[in-house]
Structures are given as structure tokens and as C-alpha cells.
Design an enzyme around this catalytic site. Structure first.
Site, short mmCIF file in Angstrom:
data_model
loop_
_atom_site.label_atom_id
_atom_site.label_comp_id
_atom_site.label_asym_id
_atom_site.label_seq_id
_atom_site.Cartn_x
_atom_site.Cartn_y
_atom_site.Cartn_z
N LYS A 59 -26.15 17.11 51.33
CA LYS A 59 -26.91 16.04 50.66
C LYS A 59 -27.87 16.64 49.61
CE LYS A 59 -26.42 13.03 54.65
NZ LYS A 59 -27.00 12.55 55.92
N GLN A 103 -32.26 12.89 59.62
CA GLN A 103 -30.90 13.27 60.02
C GLN A 103 -30.74 13.09 61.54
OE1 GLN A 103 -28.44 14.24 57.76
NE2 GLN A 103 -27.12 14.00 59.55
N ASP A 126 -30.93 4.99 54.03
CA ASP A 126 -29.79 4.98 54.95
C ASP A 126 -29.41 3.54 55.32
OD1 ASP A 126 -28.67 7.45 55.46
OD2 ASP A 126 -30.24 8.03 56.88
#
Ligand code: NDP
Length: 300
Positions: A59, A103, A126
Site C-alpha cells: 500500500k 491493518q 477502508d
């Protein structure tokens, strides 16, 4: 055995993600030229999980490629929930940060839902916050979880006609299956499907899949969707990322999707490869969400 792929087309994540990234690169260059600050994605990584390290590294690398600023805050595996809460609160209040990414999975002493609920919905790139999930269900523009968003971008790129089609989504997780089923059923250009959501309690899964024009396999079982479960000319989207033992590989493993690719490819009209399909689109969609978060925040 000779396998003939009749008019099958790959839905190529490399090509589509590259197109998304080139578009973002130009937009961010424009921002810089006009003297604006650039979008900033802040990530939190807790513990030492090899897969999480790989995902985060990818990412960050992709952010750099398009010109998005990124930063990462790391915590030890045994960090307390309150330490992480403190870091997120700081990020929520930091005007220089547009997107916050935690994460997953988290160590067991940290409550994932509590962490999701804490992230400012305007920075929730997200798309996991209940407010953003609620907006998604109601068809209000919002941050769409990156994997289903990436799949929608792929359908758009290849101009796949989804209207009136029967889509079967295997998996009902909050990050993939559930939002995917909502997007495909929405009254929107690449929606308007009649959707069946399947899960581990589904009976007659094979029969249901055989009725599908579109199958999204997101269950986490390597090679689960076999050729005999797929209707001729169906569209197959493989979300699975499964690490399987592979003695041919130096690393001792390879990555396989949830679809038995060769069998499926011989039957379907379009298919996503693994790797090189949905995984790349997930990252491209995250970058797009970060850019969109920046634009929305800039308006205030
Ligand atoms: P989860 O484990 O959260 O969800 C799996 C879902 O599949 C559940 O709803 C489960 O049902 C269902 N399921 C499991 N076994 C079966 C079965 N035999 N038949 C029918 N349904 C079944 O996984 P995720 O949604 O997070 O991820 C799914 C896969 O996608 C994984 O391989 C993951 O690594 C991959 N992934 C890939 C991404 C990418 O970028 N390409 C991003 C995110 C995930 P139930 O609800 O009943 O338990």
C-alpha cells in the site's frame, strides 16, 4: 490434456489498476502544481504478522507511485487498546491526514469493532465504519470497502453488462461478500443484478452457482469453485488469496484464488486471475478512496 479457452477474456487487474493509478497520478500532479498540499494516508500496524507487513508495504509503495503521501505508526504485538485508541484519536484530529487505515487482523487484546467505530468516518478510507456501511446500503455516496470497490471499477473498465443478471456472491464478510452483494444489487450502471448471497450454511451451493451469470468467489478456500459449478459463459471474479504449499517454488508456497482457474477459464466468458486480478484492484481502490477523502475534506 488440451484445454481450449473459447473466447474467454481475462479481467486484468494489472491493466485496470494501472489505468486508475495513472489517472490519480495526473490529478495529484495538478494539485502539486497549484501549490496545494497532497493527500495523506496514515496507516497503523500492530504486531509482527508477515502477511500484514506485506500488505502495508504494498500500500505504501503504491501511494508513492501516484504521489500520495503515506505514513505508518507501528505498535508492538502486546500494545494496549488504549495506546492504539490514543494514536487514532490523534490522527482523527490531524488536519494533514486524509485517510486512516488500520491493518487487520489485530492482536486479541484489541477490539476490532471498537477501533473501526473510532475512526473518523470522513477519514475511513477502508469503508468499514458503520456510518459508511449505512450510507452504502442506502445508496448514498461514501467510502466503499476497497475490494468490492475495486471489482466495480473492473466491471466498469470492461463495460460488463450486469443489468438483470443473476449474481452469486460466495461469502458474506463485512469487507468483501456483504458490500459486494449490495453494490451488485444497487440501481446503478454496474449493478442491477439479482443477487444471491451464499455462505457456509448454504445448501445446494453447486446448483445455485450453476444458475449464476456472475459469480464472485470470496470464501478463502483454494480452488473451491470448480468447472462443474459454472454455467457456460458466466463471469467469474476470484477474490481469494490463499497461501498454499508449493514445492516448485523457492519460497515453498504459492498464492491461489478460490477458483480452480483452468477449469473455470474453459467455461466462462470473463475471469480474474490470481495473482494479477482483484488484489491489485483493491489497492487501486484504496488509493482512490484516499484521494476522494482528500477532496471532500478540502471542501470544508
Ligand atoms: P472471511 O473468512 O471473513 O469470510 C469468508 C466467507 O466465506 C464467510 O461468509 C463464510 O461463511 C464463507 N464460506 C466459508 N467457507 C464456505 C463454504 N465452504 N461454502 C460457502 N461459503 C463459505 O473472509 P474474507 O471475506 O475476509 O476473505 C475471503 C477471501 O478473500 C480470502 O481468501 C481472503 O484472503 C481474500 N481477500 C482478498 C482480498 C483481495 O484484495 N483480493 C481482500 C480481502 C480478502 P460464514 O459467514 O457462514 O462463516
Amino acid at each position: 490434456m488440451l484445454i481450449i479457452f473459447v473466447s474467454m477474456e481475462l479481467l486484468d487487474g494489472k491493466i485496470v489498476s494501472q489505468a486508475v493509478k495513472e489517472d490519480l497520478t495526473l490529478k495529484i500532479m495538478e494539485l502539486q502544481k497549484s501549490g496545494n498540499r497532497i493527500p495523506h494516508l496514515a496507516a497503523i500496524l500492530i504486531g509482527e504478522n508477515g502477511a500484514s507487513e506485506t500488505y502495508i508495504a504494498s500500500k505504501i509503495k503504491n501511494c508513492a507511485e501516484v504521489g500520495i503521501k503515506s505514513s505508518i505508526v507501528r505498535f508492538e504485538e502486546n500494545s494496549s487498546e488504549s495506546t492504539v485508541i490514543e494514536a487514532i484519536t490523534k490522527m482523527n484530529n490531524d488536519d494533514d491526514i486524509d485517510g486512516i487505515l488500520v491493518q487487520f487482523p489485530l492482536p486479541q487484546q484489541i477490539d476490532e469493532q471498537k477501533i473501526i467505530n473510532l475512526i473518523n468516518p470522513a477519514k475511513d478510507v477502508d469503508g468499514f465504519h458503520p456510518i459508511n456501511t449505512g450510507k452504502l446500503i442506502q445508496g448514498i455516496p461514501t467510502f466503499i470497502p476497497a475490494t468490492p470497490y475495486g471489482i466495480m471499477l473492473m466491471l466498469e473498465h470492461y463495460n460488463i453488462n450486469t443489468s438483470g443478471k443473476h449474481a452469486v456472491v460466495i461469502g458474506r464478510s463485512n469487507i468483501v461478500g456483504r458490500p459486494m452483494s449490495i453494490l451488485l444489487s444497487q440501481n446503478s450502471p454496474y449493478g442491477n443484478c439479482t443477487v444471491t448471497v451464499c455462505h457456509s450454511r448454504t445448501i445446494n451451493l453447486k446448483e445455485i452457482c450453476l444458475q449464476a451469470d456472475i459469480i464472485v468467489a470470496a470464501l478463502g478456500q483454494p480452488g473451491f469453485l470448480t468447472g462443474d459449478m459454472i454455467k457456460e459463459n458466466a463471469i467469474v471474479i476470484d477474490v481469494g488469496i490463499n497461501k498454499v504449499k508449493d514445492e516448485q517454488k523457492k519460497s515453498g508456497f504459492s498464492i491461489r484464488g478460490d477458483v480452480a482457474f483452468d477449469e473455470a477459464a474453459a467455461k466462462c466468458s470473463y475471469i480474474t486471475p490470481v495473482p494479477g486480478g482483484v488484489g491489485l484492484m483493491t489497492i487501486a481502490a484504496l488509493l482512490k478512496n484516499t484521494y476522494n477523502a482528500y477532496l471532500q475534506r478540502k471542501q470544508f
